[in-house]
Design a protein around this motif. Structure first.
Motif, short mmCIF file in Angstrom:
data_model
loop_
_atom_site.label_atom_id
_atom_site.label_comp_id
_atom_site.label_asym_id
_atom_site.label_seq_id
_atom_site.Cartn_x
_atom_site.Cartn_y
_atom_site.Cartn_z
N GLU A 275 0.83 -1.20 0.00
CA GLU A 275 0.00 0.00 0.00
C GLU A 275 0.87 1.26 0.00
N GLU A 276 1.93 1.25 0.79
CA GLU A 276 2.81 2.40 0.87
C GLU A 276 3.52 2.63 -0.47
N ALA A 277 4.04 1.56 -1.04
CA ALA A 277 4.69 1.66 -2.34
C ALA A 277 3.70 2.11 -3.41
N ASP A 278 2.47 1.60 -3.32
CA ASP A 278 1.43 1.96 -4.28
C ASP A 278 1.11 3.45 -4.18
N GLN A 279 1.06 3.98 -2.98
CA GLN A 279 0.73 5.38 -2.77
C GLN A 279 1.85 6.32 -3.22
N LEU A 280 3.09 5.90 -3.07
CA LEU A 280 4.21 6.83 -3.21
C LEU A 280 5.10 6.60 -4.43
N ALA A 281 5.37 5.35 -4.74
CA ALA A 281 6.50 5.06 -5.62
C ALA A 281 6.19 5.23 -7.11
N ASP A 282 7.18 5.74 -7.83
CA ASP A 282 7.13 5.74 -9.29
C ASP A 282 7.51 4.37 -9.82
N ARG A 283 8.46 3.73 -9.16
CA ARG A 283 8.86 2.38 -9.51
C ARG A 283 9.08 1.57 -8.24
N VAL A 284 8.85 0.25 -8.36
CA VAL A 284 8.96 -0.67 -7.23
C VAL A 284 9.81 -1.85 -7.65
N ALA A 285 10.65 -2.30 -6.72
CA ALA A 285 11.38 -3.56 -6.92
C ALA A 285 11.07 -4.46 -5.74
N VAL A 286 10.85 -5.75 -6.01
CA VAL A 286 10.55 -6.71 -4.96
C VAL A 286 11.80 -7.55 -4.71
N LEU A 287 12.28 -7.52 -3.47
CA LEU A 287 13.50 -8.22 -3.09
C LEU A 287 13.15 -9.41 -2.21
N ASP A 288 13.72 -10.55 -2.54
CA ASP A 288 13.48 -11.75 -1.74
C ASP A 288 14.75 -12.58 -1.68
N GLN A 289 15.25 -12.81 -0.47
CA GLN A 289 16.43 -13.64 -0.25
C GLN A 289 17.59 -13.22 -1.14
N GLY A 290 17.79 -11.91 -1.23
CA GLY A 290 18.94 -11.40 -1.97
C GLY A 290 18.77 -11.26 -3.46
N HIS A 291 17.59 -11.59 -3.97
CA HIS A 291 17.34 -11.50 -5.41
C HIS A 291 16.19 -10.52 -5.67
N LEU A 292 16.32 -9.73 -6.73
CA LEU A 292 15.19 -8.93 -7.19
C LEU A 292 14.31 -9.84 -8.05
N VAL A 293 13.10 -10.08 -7.56
CA VAL A 293 12.22 -11.01 -8.27
C VAL A 293 11.24 -10.30 -9.18
N ALA A 294 11.15 -8.98 -9.09
CA ALA A 294 10.28 -8.21 -9.99
C ALA A 294 10.61 -6.74 -9.86
N GLN A 295 10.44 -6.00 -10.96
CA GLN A 295 10.58 -4.55 -10.96
C GLN A 295 9.53 -3.96 -11.89
N GLY A 296 9.09 -2.75 -11.58
CA GLY A 296 8.12 -2.06 -12.44
C GLY A 296 7.36 -1.03 -11.65
N THR A 297 6.39 -0.40 -12.29
CA THR A 297 5.51 0.52 -11.57
C THR A 297 4.59 -0.31 -10.68
N PRO A 298 3.98 0.30 -9.66
CA PRO A 298 3.04 -0.47 -8.83
C PRO A 298 1.94 -1.14 -9.65
N ASP A 299 1.39 -0.43 -10.63
CA ASP A 299 0.33 -1.02 -11.44
C ASP A 299 0.85 -2.19 -12.27
N GLU A 300 2.07 -2.06 -12.79
CA GLU A 300 2.64 -3.16 -13.57
C GLU A 300 2.81 -4.40 -12.72
N LEU A 301 3.27 -4.22 -11.49
CA LEU A 301 3.45 -5.37 -10.60
C LEU A 301 2.12 -6.04 -10.30
N LYS A 302 1.11 -5.23 -10.01
CA LYS A 302 -0.18 -5.82 -9.67
C LYS A 302 -0.81 -6.52 -10.85
N ARG A 303 -0.56 -6.00 -12.06
CA ARG A 303 -1.13 -6.66 -13.25
C ARG A 303 -0.49 -8.01 -13.50
N GLN A 304 0.73 -8.22 -12.95
CA GLN A 304 1.38 -9.52 -13.12
C GLN A 304 0.73 -10.60 -12.27
#
Length: 314
Positions: free
Chosen positions: A198-227
């Motif tokens: 929610e915070e990233a959705d409200q604020l960010a121009d771009r978002v990256a999702v980090l898990d166990q040292g790897h970036l598993v996704a990058q994009g705008t909040p809407d792009e991530l949710k559409r995935q």
């Protein structure tokens, strides 16, 4: 992409046998908000520490404000401000004294400008009335505002905010969001880490999702949710017979017999919602209530990693 405020390529960091960052690539445009999203232990704070020169990387290259963090760390530090997960204020000092301390420690501020800077920051963060009180008397939201005000003493053009709203009540969180937006409107670049979609959705121009040292996704909040599949209309009925009839109308739906609910896949738009309701009306069926559900942080993270954030944080 505008000019880059931050770039990282092949960023690696390990502590002993534990690999925390395993080949991270990212780029942050000037005057934007970039949000690094992930559960506790995913490597967010380590990323901030490396980008802000607090920790040396084991591999890869990083440039912040045009400077290499490994060879020109002093220039990087002069261009950035860092606010950690916990407010770094001296609780024995007043709000004004905390700010004055930061002014005194900053060699680039002329002696005659210090008082003006402190006054302006107290006004900007609505701390004038509490300026003479010890920071120990401040609420969590006030401590966070004072902490960020202290970060701004040197007028940094790039600010790292490491989970700045964790533990804040909803009102304080929204106040912090407003402050962050104002900073970016003034040309500041913000690198934000958070656990909250929610915070990233409200604020960010771009978002990256980090898990166990790897970036598993990058994009705008809407792009991530559409995935992420999972947006649906939730219908609740009053009887099992109504639920049975509705389930026959929407064979792709998922039912919960105990709650008498039906989840119908949808894109969440008005046309899709209208089609569902019209279909029910066509067969003289009425739902007691309906709602539209969109993917949240757990939906996104589960789809990307196969785990919920609660499990991942343990």
């Amino acid at each position: 992409m505008t000019n880059s405020a931050i770039t990282a390529s092949g960023l690696r960091k390990a502590f002993g046998d534990k690999v925390v960052l395993d080949g991270i690539d990212l780029e942050v445009g000037e005057g934007s908000i970039f949000s690094l999203l992930g559960p506790n232990g995913s490597g967010k704070t380590t990323t901030v520490n490396v980008l802000s020169t607090l920790t040396k990387a084991d591999g890869g290259t990083v440039r912040v404000a045009g400077h290499d963090v490994a060879t020109d760390a002093r220039a990087v530090r002069a261009a950035i401000g860092v606010t950690g997960q916990f407010a770094a204020v001296d609780e024995l000092l007043t709000g004004r004294e905390n700010l004055q301390l930061m002014v005194d420690l900053n060699r680039r501020i002329h002696a005659g400008d210090g008082k003006r800077i402190v006054t302006e920051l107290l006004e900007r963060f609505d701390l004038v009335e509490s300026a003479g009180k010890p920071a120990s008397t401040y609420s969590g939201g006030m401590r966070r505002k004072l902490d960020l005000a202290m970060t701004l003493v040197g007028d940094p053009r790039i600010i790292f905010l490491d989970e700045p709203t964790t533990g804040l009540d909803p009102r304080s969180r929204r106040t912090m969001w407003s402050i962050i937006r104002d900073l970016v409107a003034g040309g500041v670049t913000v690198f934000l880490t958070t656990q909250y979609l929610e915070e990233a959705d409200q604020l960010a121009d771009r978002v990256a999702v980090l898990d166990q040292g790897h970036l598993v996704a990058q994009g705008t909040p809407d792009e991530l949710k559409r995935q992420i599949a999972g947006t649906h209309v939730r219908l609740r009925f009053t009887t099992a017979a109504e639920l049975d009839a509705a389930a026959r109308l929407f064979p792709e739906s998922t039912r919960d017999d105990e709650a008498l609910t039906l989840r119908v896949p949808s894109d969440g738009g008005t046309a899709s919602l209208r089609a569902v309701l019209d279909r029910l009306d066509e067969y003289s069926l009425g739902a007691e209530e309906f709602s539209v559900h969109r993917p949240d942080l757990d939906d996104v993270f589960l789809a990307l990693t196969g785990r919920t954030t609660e499990v991942a944080a343990k």
